[in-house]
Design a protein around this motif. Structure first.
Motif, PDB file in Angstrom:
ATOM      1  N   ASN A   1       0.826  -1.207   0.000  1.00 25.05           N
ATOM      2  CA  ASN A   1       0.000   0.000   0.000  1.00 25.05           C
ATOM      3  C   ASN A   1       0.860   1.257   0.000  1.00 25.05           C
ATOM      4  OD1 ASN A   1      -2.549  -0.889  -0.465  1.00 25.05           O
ATOM      5  ND2 ASN A   1      -3.185  -0.884   1.663  1.00 25.05           N
ATOM      6  N   ASP A   2       2.061   1.120  -0.501  1.00 24.46           N
ATOM      7  CA  ASP A   2       2.951   2.261  -0.733  1.00 24.46           C
ATOM      8  C   ASP A   2       2.915   2.528  -2.229  1.00 24.46           C
ATOM      9  OD1 ASP A   2       5.049   3.991  -1.292  1.00 24.46           O
ATOM     10  OD2 ASP A   2       6.479   2.952  -0.002  1.00 24.46           O
ATOM     11  N   ILE A   3       2.306   3.628  -2.615  1.00 22.40           N
ATOM     12  CA  ILE A   3       2.112   3.912  -4.030  1.00 22.40           C
ATOM     13  C   ILE A   3       3.437   3.999  -4.789  1.00 22.40           C
ATOM     14  CG2 ILE A   3       2.045   6.447  -3.908  1.00 22.40           C
ATOM     15  CD1 ILE A   3      -0.531   6.143  -5.771  1.00 22.40           C
ATOM     16  N   TYR A   4       4.520   4.376  -4.103  1.00 26.00           N
ATOM     17  CA  TYR A   4       5.826   4.441  -4.754  1.00 26.00           C
ATOM     18  C   TYR A   4       6.403   3.057  -4.981  1.00 26.00           C
ATOM     19  CZ  TYR A   4       5.768   9.462  -4.143  1.00 26.00           C
ATOM     20  OH  TYR A   4       5.428  10.779  -4.224  1.00 26.00           O
ATOM     21  N   ASN A   5       6.063   2.116  -4.114  1.00 23.81           N
ATOM     22  CA  ASN A   5       6.519   0.733  -4.240  1.00 23.81           C
ATOM     23  C   ASN A   5       5.667  -0.066  -5.208  1.00 23.81           C
ATOM     24  OD1 ASN A   5       8.777  -0.214  -2.976  1.00 23.81           O
ATOM     25  ND2 ASN A   5       7.693  -1.145  -1.258  1.00 23.81           N
ATOM     26  N   ASP A   6       4.352  -0.004  -5.018  1.00 29.16           N
ATOM     27  CA  ASP A   6       3.421  -0.850  -5.754  1.00 29.16           C
ATOM     28  C   ASP A   6       2.871  -0.197  -7.022  1.00 29.16           C
ATOM     29  OD1 ASP A   6       3.728  -2.585  -3.599  1.00 29.16           O
ATOM     30  OD2 ASP A   6       1.823  -2.019  -2.666  1.00 29.16           O
ATOM     31  N   GLY A   7       2.982   1.118  -7.140  1.00 32.42           N
ATOM     32  CA  GLY A   7       2.390   1.813  -8.277  1.00 32.42           C
ATOM     33  C   GLY A   7       0.891   1.992  -8.141  1.00 32.42           C
ATOM     34  N   GLN A   8       0.357   1.556  -7.013  1.00 37.40           N
ATOM     35  CA  GLN A   8      -1.077   1.656  -6.768  1.00 37.40           C
ATOM     36  C   GLN A   8      -1.364   1.519  -5.285  1.00 37.40           C
ATOM     37  OE1 GLN A   8      -2.623  -1.799  -8.904  1.00 37.40           O
ATOM     38  NE2 GLN A   8      -3.029  -2.805  -6.959  1.00 37.40           N
ATOM     39  N   VAL A   9      -2.572   1.921  -4.921  1.00 39.95           N
ATOM     40  CA  VAL A   9      -3.092   1.703  -3.570  1.00 39.95           C
ATOM     41  C   VAL A   9      -4.510   1.186  -3.737  1.00 39.95           C
ATOM     42  CG1 VAL A   9      -3.779   2.784  -1.399  1.00 39.95           C
ATOM     43  CG2 VAL A   9      -1.703   3.549  -2.548  1.00 39.95           C
ATOM     44  N   ARG A  10      -4.795   0.045  -3.139  1.00 43.27           N
ATOM     45  CA  ARG A  10      -6.141  -0.535  -3.179  1.00 43.27           C
ATOM     46  C   ARG A  10      -6.648  -0.582  -1.744  1.00 43.27           C
ATOM     47  NH1 ARG A  10      -7.588  -5.783  -6.597  1.00 43.27           N
ATOM     48  NH2 ARG A  10      -8.039  -4.142  -8.089  1.00 43.27           N
ATOM     49  N   LEU A  11      -7.799   0.058  -1.522  1.00 48.68           N
ATOM     50  CA  LEU A  11      -8.362   0.138  -0.179  1.00 48.68           C
ATOM     51  C   LEU A  11      -9.796  -0.387  -0.156  1.00 48.68           C
ATOM     52  CD1 LEU A  11      -7.051   3.713   0.591  1.00 48.68           C
ATOM     53  CD2 LEU A  11      -6.151   1.578   1.522  1.00 48.68           C
TER      54      LEU A  11
END
Length: 178
Positions: free
Chosen positions: A61-71
């Motif tokens: 859930n780190d947008i810089y790591n995963d390229g996305q955030v899903r909640l």
């Protein structure tokens, strides 16, 4: 996260956004393998439980790591209402695409609007994004109305952008500067 007081209206239910948990696997599996929603997104293949379990287990859930955030979107009774995604993140330009899925029994009750309020606040104050955009099928009147209600502006029509296996549908690009 709770809805800030200035965005609460008497007709808007309260929602919270939270990270995905292993208990969400069955619901996520049902959504990701629902052919009815494949034509509105970029997915057109079924996902295995294993792949989705691995995704839940490894998403930071780190947008810089995963390229996305899903909640996950929950109501006050902690019932799973739906999910909101911030994806196709572009760090240089501080923008990302947003999408939302709400369970059928909770649609047209204000939950999507409340979740969009939450993700706008989160995107601005936590992710430090400058803008969000959505790509919505022209015939998805509910989604178009939702984003327009939240002051997204229409900026472009993408001709024959979405294919449902039978026909092509135009998509509307909606954008909000945060």
């Amino acid at each position: 996260m709770n809805t800030p007081p200035d965005t609460v209206t008497t007709n808007t239910p309260r929602v919270a956004l939270r990270a995905m948990e292993p208990e969400d696997l069955d619901w996520l599996y049902a959504v990701e393998n629902n052919r009815e929603v494949w034509n509105v997104g970029n997915t057109n293949v079924p996902y295995s439980r294993y792949v989705l379990h691995d995704y839940i287990a490894n998403a930071t859930n780190d947008i810089y790591n995963d390229g996305q955030v899903r909640l996950i979107v929950e109501n006050e009774e902690h019932e799973l209402i739906g999910m909101v995604d911030v994806f196709d993140f572009n760090a240089q330009h501080r923008r990302a695409e947003v999408s939302i899925v709400v369970r059928k029994e909770y649609r047209r009750k204000g939950y999507a609007a409340a979740a969009i309020d939450q993700i706008l606040d989160y995107s601005l104050h936590i992710l430090h994004l400058h803008q969000l955009y959505a790509v919505v099928a022209e015939d998805n009147e509910a989604s178009l109305a939702l984003f327009l209600k939240k002051n997204f502006q229409t900026h472009n029509r993408l001709k024959e952008w979405l294919f449902d296996g039978v026909k092509y549908t135009d998509a509307i690009v909606l954008q909000k500067i945060l």
